[in-house]
Design a protein around this motif. Structure first.
Motif, PDB file in Angstrom:
ATOM      1  N   UNK A  15       0.861  -1.175   0.000  1.00 33.77           N
ATOM      2  CA  UNK A  15       0.000   0.000   0.000  1.00 33.77           C
ATOM      3  C   UNK A  15       0.900   1.228   0.000  1.00 33.77           C
ATOM      4  N   UNK A  16       0.590   2.192  -0.858  1.00 39.20           N
ATOM      5  CA  UNK A  16       1.363   3.430  -0.926  1.00 39.20           C
ATOM      6  C   UNK A  16       0.409   4.611  -0.775  1.00 39.20           C
ATOM      7  N   UNK A  17       0.850   5.601   0.006  1.00 40.96           N
ATOM      8  CA  UNK A  17       0.042   6.793   0.255  1.00 40.96           C
ATOM      9  C   UNK A  17       0.879   8.023  -0.057  1.00 40.96           C
ATOM     10  N   UNK A  18       0.326   8.913  -0.882  1.00 44.94           N
ATOM     11  CA  UNK A  18       0.985  10.154  -1.261  1.00 44.94           C
ATOM     12  C   UNK A  18       0.390  11.293  -0.440  1.00 44.94           C
ATOM     13  N   UNK A  19       1.261  12.051   0.224  1.00 51.26           N
ATOM     14  CA  UNK A  19       0.856  13.081   1.184  1.00 51.26           C
ATOM     15  C   UNK A  19       1.510  14.406   0.803  1.00 51.26           C
ATOM     16  N   UNK A  20       0.790  15.495   1.023  1.00 51.22           N
ATOM     17  CA  UNK A  20       1.384  16.832   0.887  1.00 51.22           C
ATOM     18  C   UNK A  20       1.525  17.407   2.296  1.00 51.22           C
TER      19      UNK A  20
ATOM     20  N   UNK B 289       0.566  20.623   8.710  1.00 51.24           N
ATOM     21  CA  UNK B 289      -0.568  20.143   7.928  1.00 51.24           C
ATOM     22  C   UNK B 289      -0.134  18.987   7.024  1.00 51.24           C
ATOM     23  N   UNK B 290      -0.965  17.946   6.972  1.00 52.12           N
ATOM     24  CA  UNK B 290      -0.696  16.793   6.119  1.00 52.12           C
ATOM     25  C   UNK B 290      -1.988  16.429   5.394  1.00 52.12           C
ATOM     26  N   UNK B 291      -1.952  16.539   4.065  1.00 53.99           N
ATOM     27  CA  UNK B 291      -3.135  16.278   3.256  1.00 53.99           C
ATOM     28  C   UNK B 291      -2.908  15.094   2.327  1.00 53.99           C
ATOM     29  N   UNK B 292      -3.940  14.295   2.166  1.00 53.61           N
ATOM     30  CA  UNK B 292      -3.887  13.126   1.298  1.00 53.61           C
ATOM     31  C   UNK B 292      -3.938  13.582  -0.156  1.00 53.61           C
ATOM     32  N   UNK B 293      -2.939  13.171  -0.941  1.00 57.73           N
ATOM     33  CA  UNK B 293      -2.870  13.517  -2.369  1.00 57.73           C
ATOM     34  C   UNK B 293      -3.221  12.329  -3.260  1.00 57.73           C
ATOM     35  N   UNK B 294      -3.152  11.125  -2.715  1.00 61.63           N
ATOM     36  CA  UNK B 294      -3.488   9.939  -3.491  1.00 61.63           C
ATOM     37  C   UNK B 294      -3.000   8.684  -2.790  1.00 61.63           C
ATOM     38  N   UNK B 295      -3.511   7.558  -3.231  1.00 57.70           N
ATOM     39  CA  UNK B 295      -3.075   6.281  -2.664  1.00 57.70           C
ATOM     40  C   UNK B 295      -3.459   5.147  -3.594  1.00 57.70           C
ATOM     41  N   UNK B 296      -2.819   4.015  -3.379  1.00 60.88           N
ATOM     42  CA  UNK B 296      -3.113   2.833  -4.170  1.00 60.88           C
ATOM     43  C   UNK B 296      -2.407   1.635  -3.588  1.00 60.88           C
ATOM     44  N   UNK B 297      -2.680   0.465  -4.152  1.00 59.00           N
ATOM     45  CA  UNK B 297      -2.006  -0.741  -3.692  1.00 59.00           C
ATOM     46  C   UNK B 297      -1.872  -1.733  -4.823  1.00 59.00           C
ATOM     47  N   UNK B 298      -1.027  -2.714  -4.588  1.00 58.72           N
ATOM     48  CA  UNK B 298      -0.818  -3.785  -5.550  1.00 58.72           C
ATOM     49  C   UNK B 298      -0.389  -5.037  -4.800  1.00 58.72           C
ATOM     50  N   UNK B 299      -0.568  -6.167  -5.438  1.00 57.83           N
ATOM     51  CA  UNK B 299      -0.065  -7.435  -4.912  1.00 57.83           C
ATOM     52  C   UNK B 299       1.058  -7.892  -5.841  1.00 57.83           C
ATOM     53  N   UNK B 300       2.155  -8.350  -5.247  1.00 58.97           N
ATOM     54  CA  UNK B 300       3.321  -8.769  -6.016  1.00 58.97           C
ATOM     55  C   UNK B 300       3.786 -10.136  -5.512  1.00 58.97           C
ATOM     56  N   UNK B 301       3.996 -11.069  -6.450  1.00 60.35           N
ATOM     57  CA  UNK B 301       4.633 -12.337  -6.104  1.00 60.35           C
ATOM     58  C   UNK B 301       6.122 -12.076  -5.962  1.00 60.35           C
TER      59      UNK B 301
ATOM     60  N   UNK C 149      -0.870   6.451  -7.975  1.00 59.28           N
ATOM     61  CA  UNK C 149      -1.227   7.150  -6.742  1.00 59.28           C
ATOM     62  C   UNK C 149      -2.303   8.213  -6.965  1.00 59.28           C
ATOM     63  N   UNK C 150      -2.212   8.932  -8.069  1.00 62.53           N
ATOM     64  CA  UNK C 150      -3.215   9.917  -8.469  1.00 62.53           C
ATOM     65  C   UNK C 150      -3.071  10.134  -9.968  1.00 62.53           C
ATOM     66  N   UNK C 151      -3.619  11.216 -10.492  1.00 66.64           N
ATOM     67  CA  UNK C 151      -3.599  11.400 -11.946  1.00 66.64           C
ATOM     68  C   UNK C 151      -2.200  11.590 -12.525  1.00 66.64           C
ATOM     69  N   UNK C 152      -1.220  12.005 -11.711  1.00 64.70           N
ATOM     70  CA  UNK C 152       0.114  12.245 -12.265  1.00 64.70           C
ATOM     71  C   UNK C 152       1.239  11.453 -11.606  1.00 64.70           C
ATOM     72  N   UNK C 153       1.046  10.953 -10.410  1.00 65.19           N
ATOM     73  CA  UNK C 153       2.114  10.257  -9.683  1.00 65.19           C
ATOM     74  C   UNK C 153       1.886   8.745  -9.686  1.00 65.19           C
ATOM     75  N   UNK C 154       2.996   8.006  -9.915  1.00 65.52           N
ATOM     76  CA  UNK C 154       2.911   6.546  -9.915  1.00 65.52           C
ATOM     77  C   UNK C 154       4.218   5.949  -9.403  1.00 65.52           C
ATOM     78  N   UNK C 155       4.153   4.686  -9.048  1.00 67.10           N
ATOM     79  CA  UNK C 155       5.315   3.934  -8.575  1.00 67.10           C
ATOM     80  C   UNK C 155       5.490   2.688  -9.421  1.00 67.10           C
ATOM     81  N   UNK C 156       6.739   2.376  -9.727  1.00 69.30           N
ATOM     82  CA  UNK C 156       7.096   1.076 -10.278  1.00 69.30           C
ATOM     83  C   UNK C 156       7.909   0.391  -9.202  1.00 69.30           C
ATOM     84  N   UNK C 157       7.578  -0.861  -8.920  1.00 69.42           N
ATOM     85  CA  UNK C 157       8.195  -1.578  -7.805  1.00 69.42           C
ATOM     86  C   UNK C 157       8.765  -2.912  -8.270  1.00 69.42           C
ATOM     87  N   UNK C 158       9.962  -3.230  -7.798  1.00 70.94           N
ATOM     88  CA  UNK C 158      10.557  -4.551  -7.956  1.00 70.94           C
ATOM     89  C   UNK C 158      10.765  -5.086  -6.551  1.00 70.94           C
TER      90      UNK C 158
END
Length: 148
Positions: A30-35, A62-74, A83-92
């Motif tokens: 789970x990843x959470x993007x905060x401002x 002040x801490x505001x939620x900018x986006x969040x998401x999750x993934x399952x990885x084997x 995370x939102x319309x412009x931010x993303x993560x690639x994970x290994x």
């Protein structure tokens, strides 16, 4: 004839054992993007679990939620989180010898890479990364990653 029956039973047992042994371990991330900023003193309700650590590390009010998401990885494998319309993560992700998770994180805004780092984390423990400023606003983006 009995010898063949035992041989087949033995082969079936080995097949069952090796197929269950070969199954990949899976983790959820789970990843959470905060401002974070000093504009006001509000904390988004979904960020309360991280409030103490955020204030200790970044010292914003002040801490505001900018986006969040999750993934399952084997393990070992790759995944991504939008995370939102412009931010993303690639994970290994892979497992270390001592049972921790080695996580290569590539944080991007559109086609622009922001942070590319490798973390060694424990399941269930949040990892907090400070990021760049949010365009047009004071303060910084902050990323919280929690593997489970």
């Amino acid at each position: 004839m009995k010898q063949h029956s035992y041989l087949w039973a033995f082969i079936i047992l080995i097949t069952l054992f090796s197929s269950s042994y070969a199954q990949a371990e899976s983790i959820s991330i789970k990843a959470t993007l905060i401002h974070g900023s000093n504009e006001g003193d509000a904390i988004h309700p979904q960020l309360k679990a991280y409030e103490q650590n955020l204030k200790r590390i970044f010292k914003y009010s002040s801490y505001q939620l900018e986006g969040q998401g999750n993934t399952a990885i084997d393990l070992p494998s790759s995944g991504s989180i939008k995370l939102n319309s412009s931010h993303s993560l690639k994970l290994d992700a892979s497992k270390t010898e001592d049972g921790k998770i080695k996580l290569k994180v590539n944080w991007s805004e559109g086609n622009k890479g922001l942070i590319n780092t490798t973390l060694v984390v424990r399941a269930g423990q949040p990892t907090i990364l400070g990021g760049p400023p949010l365009k047009g606003k004071p303060g910084n983006l902050i990323l919280v990653i929690v593997p489970r």
